[in-house]
Design a protein around this motif. Structure first.
Motif, PDB file in Angstrom:
ATOM      1  N   ASP A  21      10.161   2.914   7.218  1.00  0.00           N
ATOM      2  CA  ASP A  21       9.065   3.863   7.415  1.00  0.00           C
ATOM      3  C   ASP A  21       8.312   3.453   8.674  1.00  0.00           C
ATOM      4  O   ASP A  21       8.452   2.312   9.152  1.00  0.00           O
ATOM      5  CB  ASP A  21       8.146   3.828   6.178  1.00  0.00           C
ATOM      6  N   GLU A  23       4.562   4.773   9.803  1.00  0.00           N
ATOM      7  CA  GLU A  23       3.119   4.603   9.625  1.00  0.00           C
ATOM      8  C   GLU A  23       2.819   3.689   8.438  1.00  0.00           C
ATOM      9  O   GLU A  23       3.244   3.932   7.329  1.00  0.00           O
ATOM     10  CB  GLU A  23       2.430   5.963   9.414  1.00  0.00           C
ATOM     11  N   GLY A  24       2.118   2.637   8.688  1.00  0.00           N
ATOM     12  CA  GLY A  24       1.800   1.676   7.634  1.00  0.00           C
ATOM     13  C   GLY A  24       2.890   0.625   7.461  1.00  0.00           C
ATOM     14  O   GLY A  24       2.740  -0.338   6.717  1.00  0.00           O
ATOM     15  N   LYS A 191       9.763  12.489   1.531  1.00  0.00           N
ATOM     16  CA  LYS A 191       9.899  11.034   1.358  1.00  0.00           C
ATOM     17  C   LYS A 191       9.617  10.579  -0.070  1.00  0.00           C
ATOM     18  O   LYS A 191       9.924   9.451  -0.423  1.00  0.00           O
ATOM     19  CB  LYS A 191       8.968  10.313   2.324  1.00  0.00           C
ATOM     20  N   ASP A 216       5.117   1.683   3.054  1.00  0.00           N
ATOM     21  CA  ASP A 216       3.791   1.297   2.602  1.00  0.00           C
ATOM     22  C   ASP A 216       3.333   2.167   1.431  1.00  0.00           C
ATOM     23  O   ASP A 216       2.274   1.940   0.855  1.00  0.00           O
ATOM     24  CB  ASP A 216       2.774   1.421   3.737  1.00  0.00           C
ATOM     25  N   ILE A 217       4.132   3.156   1.089  1.00  0.00           N
ATOM     26  CA  ILE A 217       3.755   4.096   0.042  1.00  0.00           C
ATOM     27  C   ILE A 217       4.576   3.822  -1.223  1.00  0.00           C
ATOM     28  O   ILE A 217       5.813   3.850  -1.193  1.00  0.00           O
ATOM     29  CB  ILE A 217       3.984   5.550   0.500  1.00  0.00           C
TER      30      ILE A 217
HETATM   31 MG   LIG Z   1       4.200   5.277   5.930  1.00  0.00          MG
END
Ligand SMILES: [Mg+2]
Ligand SMILES: CSCCC(=O)C(=O)COP(=O)(O)O
Length: 896
Positions: A21, A23-24, A191, A216-217
């Motif tokens: 991933d 972002e994060g 996702k 991050d999720i």
């Molecule tokens: Mg992310």
């Protein structure tokens, strides 16, 4: 799946595919929210106005309008409608801008929005207004996975593929696209839907079980796990706090480096400095702090609950070709990243550095080969690599020097085996091998002044010695030794360590000459000399003690006798006495006959034992020592009645043949020798070098002894040879006798000289190294042997010279044969009856022993001769280590 947390190490090794991933995970959330999104908001209107007519813009506008209608139908809270195509451009653009801003305000992951964002961001990247953010550990991890660990990296982000490529292609860490095999966006699916991950695995061509997804999720991780992928949660500074149940269920990392191996690239030249992986430790510390800080921040996960429907992914088909950039199956992937391999590669890399340092430090000296073992056997933890490496390098250099010391000691002590009394050899060798090498450098450092002063002094001594050696070789009939040379020897009693120290120093003068004044060998030689010298002084004391303990028999008794007889503490006084004396040697009285005979037998036996022990210690059974010696032995066996010229010619022929064969093999360069370190041949090479030395030492010693015999014979022919000459020559005669007898016993007659040479060469693979060492050893031995005679004969030089000058033509034929074979007539020509008798016996003994035990001299000589021979034999075993002058004095005293 809770246990996956503990098994992550194994899972990472297993997974060929890493799905990341953005972002994060690779990029901070704040970069997206505070940089990208604002940039899109600020530039969307301008972008639409300027790019309105482009097909890409029309396509994305159509998709956005469609999505807006769906949101209206669904009555999505806060939805913003988009005017129809019948509206003016300005009205349409205004509606589009408001819709985009609404979606972005809720971080909506809709495909049409991400498409437009990507288009807008591209302008920003192109202008240089935007640089993609990636965490510090990202680039190194990407490189490690791709270049070392053999894992392929794919990106799966809600951001468009275009946006992904912009971010990694123009990141703060540079272009990272080279480490990325492919990109997936929401075109493949949402996702948080498991099907999306199944589709990705299928597109990649990998089993889901071989894919590790990093995000991050939590819901994304769960979806991936549902699809059969492995998942790890990434906790970054600024990320939403992870729920406790999630951290219990998933492995949580703070740095991508936690999932990389500790391996390094095997070829440092391919590795760019900026790309050297950072240590996990430093990264972990940092990211842990980031994680702790992130936990204090408010979670934003609730805001990311956006529907991701396939109908909202118009860019899907367009993206798909990009997603399959690499056929995963077509490229072999390394499946394991065992720590052991990491260490080995580290070692290999370190070894290269160390080898370079060793090269510099050793200046291409042979013993460096031993350091390889140290490198290979060193085990270090990867996180302390740097410190350990420095320490290791230091240790290796130190141990290299220690190895040099050990080799030098073995060389010197192997020479001692020949030079010293037989009973001494065993403890000396044992001591050499058992000594703690680590203590040697300390000894070396403890005597810096000696190191500095002695080489210069030694250099002058060597040059002087060289001149003498040249003179002796070219003009054997004129072997005259300067009287003053006897004094230094006489002033150094046997038990003084300086005597042993001086021997290897003197022996180094020859290699300098033979190497055509090449600087390097000289330096190496000097270096070795220094080491030997430094070690000799403290070590010899121990050796002497051990020798005394293990050799309490005949020679010690003889030494005691000599000391009692001489009763001179200051031997220099004896020198003066001896010089003033007119040498007269008489036969020992009959009562000593049996005693001397017994002593002689014992010493002869011990000589044989010593040779045997030397072979044992140096594993000479595995190298063609016998074969090496065979040419000499066979020649002597076959030429019982040859004169000394014949023998010398044959010896020289053999030597020439050996040298020719050695020269035919291209000698290894120093670099090649040092490179052997990397291939774990260090011990073998060092061992071979030691063996080579011993072999060459033995061979050369024998040759030198034969030289000495011939020289003695020549001297005898002067007819007026003095007692000192006879006594000294007797030393060599006995030694040759013992050695030859041993050789004859051990060498099978079927072994040919040719076989011998070949075996020697085959065994001595580190040719250049061996060559250098051989030369040194040979020269050492030669110098030592020559010096013995030189010193012993020194005080009679003037007289001999006068004699030979008077009868130059008469001496030559006598030396060439009769004396060696025991022609009493030729010896007797010179007058003095007593001297003639001794000379004659010596000649007989020489002839017999050099020719290889073709009879017991006791059978051929009368009782007086027997006593004399026994006395000479006895003294010969001791005399070399005592002092020739003392020996002479003993002879004189005893006869009196
Ligand atoms: Mg992310
Ligand atoms: C290069 S994508 C920019 C970030 C973005 O728009 C986004 O939606 C990130 O979503 P992710 O799935 O990577 O968390």
């Amino acid at each position: 799946m809770a246990n996956e947390n503990k098994e992550i190490g194994d899972i990472v090794k297993k997974c060929k595919i890493l799905l990341l991933d953005i972002e994060g995970t690779t990029t901070s959330i704040s970069f997206v929210k505070d940089k990208l999104f604002p940039y899109a908001e600020q530039n969307v209107k301008q972008f639409l106005e300027t790019q309105w007519e482009s097909s890409d813009v029309k396509e994305v506008v159509t998709a956005l309008r469609k999505l807006a209608l769906e949101d209206k139908e669904k009555s999505v809270d806060g939805h913003v409608t988009i005017p129809g195509e019948d509206a003016s451009k300005e009205v349409q653009i205004e509606g589009l801008v408001n819709n985009v801003k609404w979606q972005m305000s809720s971080d909506r992951k809709a495909g049409p929005l991400k498409q437009l964002q990507g288009m807008i961001w591209k302008q920003g990247y192109d202008k240089g207004d935007i640089k993609g953010h990636v965490y510090d550990d990202v680039s190194s991890a990407l490189e490690q996975w791709k270049s070392v660990d053999g894992q392929k990296v794919y990106i799966y982000s809600s951001g468009s593929v275009q946006a992904q490529k912009l971010l990694f292609g123009q990141s703060l860490a540079g272009d990272l696209l080279q480490y990325i095999e492919g990109h997936f966006d929401t075109a493949v699916g949402a996702k948080q839907e498991a099907a999306s991950y199944s589709a990705i695995a299928e597109k990649i061509g990998s089993k889901p079980d071989n894919v590790l997804f990093l995000t991050d999720i939590v819901k994304e991780a769960e979806a991936a796990r549902t699809a059969g992928l492995h998942a790890v949660l990434v906790s970054r500074e600024g990320n939403a706090p992870l729920p406790s149940e999630a951290t219990e269920s998933f492995t949580v990392i703070h740095s991508l480096g936690q999932l990389t191996s500790n391996k390094r690239k095997t070829d440092p030249q391919e590795e760019q400095p900026a790309k050297v992986p950072k240590t996990d430790l430093s990264t972990d510390v940092k990211t842990t702090a980031e994680a702790e800080k992130a936990k204090k921040e408010t979670s934003t996960e609730g805001k990311l609950n956006e529907p991701e429907k396939k109908k909202d992914e118009p860019e899907k088909k367009k993206d798909e070709p990009e997603k399959m950039e690499v056929d995963e199956e077509s490229t072999p992937v390394q499946t394991t990243n065992e720590p052991k391999l990491n260490k080995d590669e580290n070692k290999e890399q370190i070894a290269k550095v160390v080898v370079e340092e060793v090269k510099d430090a050793m200046d291409s000296d042979i013993p460096t080969v031993d350091e390889k073992t140290t490198i290979v056997t060193d085990n270090r933890e990867s996180q302390a690599d740097k410190q350990e490496t420095e320490k290791m390098e230091t240790d290796i250099i130190r141990k290299t020097e220690e190895t040099k010391v050990t080799v030098d000691e073995k060389t010197v002590e192997s020479e001692k085996v020949e030079a010293e009394k037989p009973a001494k050899s065993e403890p000396v060798i044992q001591k050499s091998e058992s000594e703690n090498p680590k203590s040697e450098p300390e000894k070396k450092r403890s005597e810096p002044e000696k190191q500095k002063s002695e080489p210069e002094e030694q250099k002058a001594e060597n040059e002087k010695q060289k001149a003498e050696n040249e003179k002796q070789k070219s003009e054997p009939e004129k072997q005259k030794l300067e009287p003053e040379k006897q004094k230094p020897v006489l002033e150094k009693p046997k038990t003084e360590p300086e005597k042993h120290t001086s021997e290897p120093e003197n022996k180094k003068s020859e290699p300098e000459k033979k190497k055509s004044e090449s600087d390097k060998p000289v330096e190496v030689s000097n270096k070795k000399t220094e080491v030997s010298e430094k070690l000799t002084v403290p070590k010899e004391k121990v050796e002497v003690t051990e020798v005394k303990e293990q050799a309490p028999l005949a020679e010690e008794t003889i030494i005691t006798e000599i000391e009692e007889i001489t009763d001179k503490e200051n031997l220099s006084e004896m020198v003066e006495i001896i010089e003033d004396l007119e040498p007269v040697v008489e036969e020992p009285n009959g009562s000593e006959d049996m005693e001397l005979q017994n002593v002689g037998d014992v010493l002869e036996k011990e000589c044989d034992e010593i040779l045997s022990k030397v072979q044992d210690v140096t594993n000479l059974d595995n190298i063609p020592l016998k074969s090496t010696l065979n040419p000499i032995a066979e020649e002597t066996m076959e030429t019982d009645n040859l004169d000394s010229n014949d023998i010398m010619e044959r010896i020289l022929d053999q030597e020439t043949e050996l040298e020719t064969q050695q020269a035919e093999n291209a000698p290894k360069t120093v670099t090649e020798v040092v490179d052997d370190i990397k291939t774990d041949k260090v011990e073998e090479t060092a061992e071979k070098a030691v063996k080579e030395k011993v072999v060459k030492t033995t061979e050369k010693s024998l040759e030198d002894k034969l030289d000495a015999v011939e020289e003695k014979t020549k001297s005898e022919e002067t007819k007026d040879a003095k007692d000192q000459i006879i006594a000294t020559k007797a030393n060599n005669v006995s030694e040759v006798k013992g050695t030859d007898s041993k050789i004859e016993k051990e060498i099978p007659p079927e072994v040919t000289a040719k076989d011998t040479s070949q075996k020697v060469e085959e065994k001595s693979k580190p040719e250049s190294a061996s060559k250098t060492e051989e030369t040194k050893v040979e020269d050492k031995v030669a110098t030592s042997s020559e010096k013995t005679d030189e010193n012993t004969l020194a005080d009679s030089k003037e007289k001999d010279k006068a004699t030979e000058e008077q009868k130059p033509k008469e001496s030559a034929p006598e030396v060439n044969g009769d004396a060696t074979n025991g022609d009493k007539e030729s010896v007797n020509q010179n007058g003095d009856s007593k001297v003639e008798e001794l000379s004659s016996r010596l000649s007989v003994e020489n002839g017999k022993e050099v020719n290889g035990s073709n009879g017991d001299s006791m059978d051929a000589e009368n009782g007086t001769d027997k006593k004399s021979n026994l006395l000479k034999h006895k003294i010969s075993c001791v005399g070399r280590d005592v002092i020739p002058g003392v020996v002479t004095l003993v002879l004189i005293t005893r006869q009196d």
